[in-house]
Design a protein around this motif. Sequence first.
Motif, PDB file in Angstrom:
ATOM      1  N   VAL A   1       0.830  -1.254   0.200  1.00  0.00           N
ATOM      2  CA  VAL A   1       0.024   0.113   0.051  1.00  0.00           C
ATOM      3  C   VAL A   1       0.735   1.323  -0.231  1.00  0.00           C
ATOM      4  N   LEU A   2       2.043   1.338   0.910  1.00  0.00           N
ATOM      5  CA  LEU A   2       2.936   2.397   0.743  1.00  0.00           C
ATOM      6  C   LEU A   2       3.425   2.539  -0.529  1.00  0.00           C
ATOM      7  N   SER A   3       3.743   1.565  -1.353  1.00  0.00           N
ATOM      8  CA  SER A   3       4.343   1.662  -2.445  1.00  0.00           C
ATOM      9  C   SER A   3       3.579   1.963  -3.587  1.00  0.00           C
ATOM     10  N   SER A   4       2.043   1.814  -3.617  1.00  0.00           N
ATOM     11  CA  SER A   4       1.191   2.128  -4.575  1.00  0.00           C
ATOM     12  C   SER A   4       1.444   3.374  -5.072  1.00  0.00           C
ATOM     13  N   VAL A   5       1.537   4.479  -4.367  1.00  0.00           N
ATOM     14  CA  VAL A   5       1.735   5.788  -5.163  1.00  0.00           C
ATOM     15  C   VAL A   5       2.998   5.628  -5.843  1.00  0.00           C
ATOM     16  N   GLN A   6       4.252   5.304  -5.373  1.00  0.00           N
ATOM     17  CA  GLN A   6       5.423   5.160  -5.996  1.00  0.00           C
ATOM     18  C   GLN A   6       5.178   4.613  -7.317  1.00  0.00           C
ATOM     19  N   ILE A   7       4.565   3.421  -7.472  1.00  0.00           N
ATOM     20  CA  ILE A   7       4.484   2.564  -8.626  1.00  0.00           C
ATOM     21  C   ILE A   7       3.764   3.473  -9.424  1.00  0.00           C
ATOM     22  N   GLY A   8       2.601   4.204  -9.066  1.00  0.00           N
ATOM     23  CA  GLY A   8       1.817   4.828 -10.018  1.00  0.00           C
ATOM     24  C   GLY A   8       2.600   6.166 -10.617  1.00  0.00           C
ATOM     25  N   PHE A   9       3.431   6.434  -9.709  1.00  0.00           N
ATOM     26  CA  PHE A   9       4.341   7.834  -9.968  1.00  0.00           C
ATOM     27  C   PHE A   9       5.306   7.343 -10.984  1.00  0.00           C
ATOM     28  N   ILE A  10       5.791   6.120 -11.089  1.00  0.00           N
ATOM     29  CA  ILE A  10       6.867   5.379 -11.989  1.00  0.00           C
ATOM     30  C   ILE A  10       6.114   5.427 -13.318  1.00  0.00           C
ATOM     31  N   LEU A  11       5.147   4.692 -13.233  1.00  0.00           N
ATOM     32  CA  LEU A  11       4.337   4.457 -14.545  1.00  0.00           C
ATOM     33  C   LEU A  11       3.742   5.790 -15.216  1.00  0.00           C
ATOM     34  N   GLY A  12       3.624   7.007 -14.364  1.00  0.00           N
ATOM     35  CA  GLY A  12       3.161   8.186 -15.002  1.00  0.00           C
ATOM     36  C   GLY A  12       4.404   8.789 -15.528  1.00  0.00           C
TER      37      GLY A  12
END
Length: 398
Positions: free
Chosen positions: A55-66
């Motif tokens: 859950v903590l990483s989900s924003v990071q993953i989204g940011f990476i994709l973005g």
Amino acid sequence: MSDVKLFTKLKLGAYILPIIIVSQFACTSLWFAGNAVLDDLVLKTGLGTEIIGYVLSSVQIGFILGTLVFAILMIADRYSPSKVFMISAFLAALCNMVLLFQDISNATLFMARLGTGFFLAGIYPVGMKIAADYYEKGLGKALGYLVGALVLGTAFPHLLQGLKLGEDYTIVIKITSLMTILGGASIFFMVPNGPYRKSSKVLQLRAGMTLFRIPAFKKAAIGYFGHMWELYAFWAFIPFAVKTYNSIHNIHLPYSLWTFFIIGLGGISCAIGGHFAIKWGSGKVAIISLLLSGFLCMASPLFFLMPPYLFLLAFCLWGLFVVSDSPQFSTLVASAVPLELKGTALTLVNCIGFSISIISIQLLTFWLEVVDSSYIFTVLTIGPVLGIWAMGKGGLNK
């Protein structure tokens, strides 16, 4: 552009930077909004503590994709950065407000945070791109304030949660969403394209990878990657560190408020580091920050044996030095590439850097099952060592 128009836009710079700073602070408050209310969300959704790292990483993953999409399509270089910033802010706020749903599933929570991260890719690096379009000289100082705003925005949800406003965690989500909408609108209506902006008219799908052929860019990028190995994992696990200390010593330090202070102090050090960069150069400020944060990484197990005031002092110092190099790495990256590729360069290194942060966050989650809790931060020392190695190869200390 005529000399008159250029002069007019340069005169706008007196208030442009404060507007960018305030807007960046407002919009990046979304970053840790979910993290700040994680305990409440876990209770609401029934998520187990074993997947908190995801859950903590989900924003990071989204940011990476973005950032990957933004970099490949050269969004910040081909279109008006202010318009990109506003649209991204509105969409990020919409994703954040999904957390207000009464019945939210595990998958919906993950996708909401993923979407927030995706559209933050149009806020953080694009905000730096806008600053670079206005400040050809003194960029290290300007980005120092800008990244400082990001840091304070990141810390802000922890302050809201720590204040326990009405004991209602949704207040954090509502306030950060509203701030983001106002921040995006402010950029669009009050910050025109900068005088040093050079638009890329043609899509160059391989432009990002060719940047690594530029030696100065490559060295700055590697230094930044080492910094990112440490930064977000440290931030994400500050509440855990304070809770661990409370458990060891049977005391009650308010972890949300101290998380805000520890992260927020980095905003001050970013701004101060920007002033030092004018005199010393961005490279020297970055390497000093890496050395100090790396030392604190190695010494971190000792912090849990200290009295409360020394424990908090040590983490506050770490909060100062762990991020003060970030704007200077961004300055080095932006200064190393052609004008028409600055947005792509900044977005690309953010993409790779945040990919690295995912690994370190997950590693710390795994590391908890292997070592004593007080030793989990030691593995973050790898990042500063890598960054110092890259910086020590020369060509960045200017």
